[in-house]
Design an enzyme around this catalytic site. Sequence first.
Site, PDB file in Angstrom:
ATOM      1  CE  LYS A  28      -2.139  -1.179   3.852  1.00  0.00           C
ATOM      2  NZ  LYS A  28      -1.439  -2.463   3.992  1.00  0.00           N
ATOM      3  NE  ARG A  78      -4.944  -1.943  10.099  1.00  0.00           N
ATOM      4  CZ  ARG A  78      -4.185  -0.612   9.411  1.00  0.00           C
ATOM      5  NH1 ARG A  78      -3.632   0.520   8.149  1.00  0.00           N
ATOM      6  NH2 ARG A  78      -3.018  -1.965   8.739  1.00  0.00           N
ATOM      7  NE  ARG A 137       6.911  -2.932   6.792  1.00  0.00           N
ATOM      8  CZ  ARG A 137       5.661  -2.419   6.242  1.00  0.00           C
ATOM      9  NH1 ARG A 137       5.004  -1.923   5.556  1.00  0.00           N
ATOM     10  NH2 ARG A 137       4.632  -2.580   7.374  1.00  0.00           N
ATOM     11  NE  ARG A 151       5.725  -0.600  10.577  1.00  0.00           N
ATOM     12  CZ  ARG A 151       4.212  -0.857  10.027  1.00  0.00           C
ATOM     13  NH1 ARG A 151       3.868  -0.574   8.797  1.00  0.00           N
ATOM     14  NH2 ARG A 151       3.534  -1.298  10.080  1.00  0.00           N
ATOM     15  NE  ARG A 178       1.341  -5.245  11.500  1.00  0.00           N
ATOM     16  CZ  ARG A 178       2.883  -5.132  11.068  1.00  0.00           C
ATOM     17  NH1 ARG A 178       3.624  -5.962  11.241  1.00  0.00           N
ATOM     18  NH2 ARG A 178       3.031  -4.598   9.689  1.00  0.00           N
TER      19      ARG A 178
HETATM   20  P1  ADP Z   1       0.793  -1.855   7.449  1.00  0.00           P
HETATM   21  O1  ADP Z   1       1.820  -1.024   6.883  1.00  0.00           O
HETATM   22  O2  ADP Z   1       1.768  -3.659   8.351  1.00  0.00           O
HETATM   23  O3  ADP Z   1      -0.118  -2.149   6.938  1.00  0.00           O
HETATM   24  P2  ADP Z   1      -0.311   0.402   8.751  1.00  0.00           P
HETATM   25  O4  ADP Z   1       1.103   1.106   9.284  1.00  0.00           O
HETATM   26  O5  ADP Z   1      -0.799   0.977   8.262  1.00  0.00           O
HETATM   27  O6  ADP Z   1       0.227  -1.375   8.998  1.00  0.00           O
HETATM   28  O7  ADP Z   1      -0.138   0.837  10.509  1.00  0.00           O
HETATM   29  C1  ADP Z   1       0.322  -0.080  11.820  1.00  0.00           C
HETATM   30  C2  ADP Z   1      -1.051   0.143  12.632  1.00  0.00           C
HETATM   31  O8  ADP Z   1      -1.308   0.992  13.214  1.00  0.00           O
HETATM   32  C3  ADP Z   1      -2.042  -1.278  12.870  1.00  0.00           C
HETATM   33  O9  ADP Z   1      -1.443  -2.947  13.124  1.00  0.00           O
HETATM   34  C4  ADP Z   1      -2.817  -0.701  14.085  1.00  0.00           C
HETATM   35  O10 ADP Z   1      -2.433  -1.283  14.713  1.00  0.00           O
HETATM   36  C5  ADP Z   1      -2.465   0.944  13.542  1.00  0.00           C
HETATM   37  N1  ADP Z   1      -3.647   1.711  13.041  1.00  0.00           N
HETATM   38  C6  ADP Z   1      -3.261   2.496  11.374  1.00  0.00           C
HETATM   39  N2  ADP Z   1      -4.035   2.800  11.058  1.00  0.00           N
HETATM   40  C7  ADP Z   1      -5.291   2.253  11.480  1.00  0.00           C
HETATM   41  C8  ADP Z   1      -6.793   2.169  11.278  1.00  0.00           C
HETATM   42  N3  ADP Z   1      -7.707   2.753  10.603  1.00  0.00           N
HETATM   43  N4  ADP Z   1      -7.151   1.607  12.710  1.00  0.00           N
HETATM   44  C9  ADP Z   1      -6.638   1.707  13.679  1.00  0.00           C
HETATM   45  N5  ADP Z   1      -5.647   1.375  13.740  1.00  0.00           N
HETATM   46  C10 ADP Z   1      -4.521   1.127  12.838  1.00  0.00           C
HETATM   47  P1  ADP Z   2       2.037  -2.145   3.221  1.00  0.00           P
HETATM   48  O1  ADP Z   2       1.743  -0.162   3.359  1.00  0.00           O
HETATM   49  O2  ADP Z   2       1.401  -2.681   2.571  1.00  0.00           O
HETATM   50  O3  ADP Z   2       2.525  -2.457   4.392  1.00  0.00           O
HETATM   51  P2  ADP Z   2       4.655  -1.708   1.766  1.00  0.00           P
HETATM   52  O4  ADP Z   2       4.704  -0.727   0.301  1.00  0.00           O
HETATM   53  O5  ADP Z   2       5.020  -1.295   3.287  1.00  0.00           O
HETATM   54  O6  ADP Z   2       3.610  -2.158   2.436  1.00  0.00           O
HETATM   55  O7  ADP Z   2       5.841  -3.155   1.549  1.00  0.00           O
HETATM   56  C1  ADP Z   2       5.973  -3.676   2.394  1.00  0.00           C
HETATM   57  C2  ADP Z   2       7.792  -4.528   2.030  1.00  0.00           C
HETATM   58  O8  ADP Z   2       7.294  -4.921   0.881  1.00  0.00           O
HETATM   59  C3  ADP Z   2       8.382  -2.910   1.853  1.00  0.00           C
HETATM   60  O9  ADP Z   2       9.793  -3.132   2.236  1.00  0.00           O
HETATM   61  C4  ADP Z   2       8.808  -2.788   0.132  1.00  0.00           C
HETATM   62  O10 ADP Z   2       9.921  -2.282  -0.543  1.00  0.00           O
HETATM   63  C5  ADP Z   2       8.446  -4.257  -0.432  1.00  0.00           C
HETATM   64  N1  ADP Z   2       7.320  -4.339  -1.211  1.00  0.00           N
HETATM   65  C6  ADP Z   2       6.418  -3.845  -1.550  1.00  0.00           C
HETATM   66  N2  ADP Z   2       5.789  -4.023  -2.940  1.00  0.00           N
HETATM   67  C7  ADP Z   2       6.466  -5.230  -3.222  1.00  0.00           C
HETATM   68  C8  ADP Z   2       5.938  -6.085  -4.265  1.00  0.00           C
HETATM   69  N3  ADP Z   2       4.905  -5.796  -5.528  1.00  0.00           N
HETATM   70  N4  ADP Z   2       7.371  -7.021  -4.086  1.00  0.00           N
HETATM   71  C9  ADP Z   2       7.485  -7.642  -3.690  1.00  0.00           C
HETATM   72  N5  ADP Z   2       8.390  -6.596  -2.281  1.00  0.00           N
HETATM   73  C10 ADP Z   2       7.694  -5.259  -2.317  1.00  0.00           C
END
Ligand code: ADP
Ligand code: ADP
Length: 214
Positions: free
Chosen positions: A13, A89, A128, A161, A172
């Site tokens: 994302k 979410r 990551r 992280r 998660r």
């Molecule tokens: P990821 O990149 O792994 O999808 P995020 O960075 O979006 O995770 O979120 C990290 C953490 O922050 C989540 O595991 C949750 O605890 C909290 N969080 C993020 N967005 C929301 C939301 N919209 N509602 C509730 N908790 C959230």
């Molecule tokens: P999210 O925001 O959904 O948690 P990220 O964009 O941070 O995901 O991506 C998670 C990890 O995977 C990062 O380390 C990123 O560099 C890597 N990544 C993102 N897209 C891809 C892909 N299409 N294939 C392989 N690795 C990816």
Amino acid sequence: VRMVFMGPPGAGKGTQSNLIKNKYCVCHLSTGDMLRAAVAAGTPFGKKAKEIMDAGGLVSDEIMVGMIRDELENNQECQRGFILDGFPRTVPQAEKLDEMLEQRGQQLDHAVELAIDDALLVSRITGRLIHAPSGRSYHREFNPPRVPNRDDVTGEPLMQRPDDNAETLKKRLATYHKQTTPVVGYYQKRGIWRRVDASKSPAAVWGTLQAIFA
Ligand code: ADP
Ligand code: ADP
Ligand code: ADP
């Protein structure tokens, strides 16, 4: 573009949001980045949020809706459009978002689900690296920074992280399947849901997204 990005942790994302933001000049609102900023600021709220995030749970709907409302109202960049990354979410968050947009005379163009098998996420998450001040993400193997452990733009150190470990990822993912998957049904009913195969390369995913926005 006015869109929400759904998808489990590590689906891509943040990576894709950056590409969209640069091409369409819309704001990128990542609730995870906002929460990490609150944690870094060390406020009482940040301390509470950190506990929840480290346990793989969700911060309350009320607080998250408040954060997004604030940005939509006050962030000038969002006037042209927005990408909501990691929000909504839960179904109540999705309902509140619709209410907020309706009050502004706006509506969502797309709800894109980056769909991928849980098994593929472990390596993405454990490899990551992030540049915390900007939210930019890299990957030790799949997208290494040009200088090891340094951000390509500012040269500042990258970090892992605290919630990016295999054990917290499991929690998660469980939270995602239970609380966030129902949001897919919500947008399916609205007719704006699109599913994209997120197991492909970043470039392939980006190509699919551009076709959706065209
Ligand atoms: P990821 O990149 O792994 O999808 P995020 O960075 O979006 O995770 O979120 C990290 C953490 O922050 C989540 O595991 C949750 O605890 C909290 N969080 C993020 N967005 C929301 C939301 N919209 N509602 C509730 N908790 C959230
Ligand atoms: P999210 O925001 O959904 O948690 P990220 O964009 O941070 O995901 O991506 C998670 C990890 O995977 C990062 O380390 C990123 O560099 C890597 N990544 C993102 N897209 C891809 C892909 N299409 N294939 C392989 N690795 C990816
Ligand atoms: P407390 O932790 O005692 O509630 P804070 O000043 O840290 O005090 O936060 C007050 C409220 O402001 C929080 O409950 C939350 O709703 C909101 N808030 C805190 N940090 C942020 C942030 N980074 N972005 C948006 N809203 C926030």
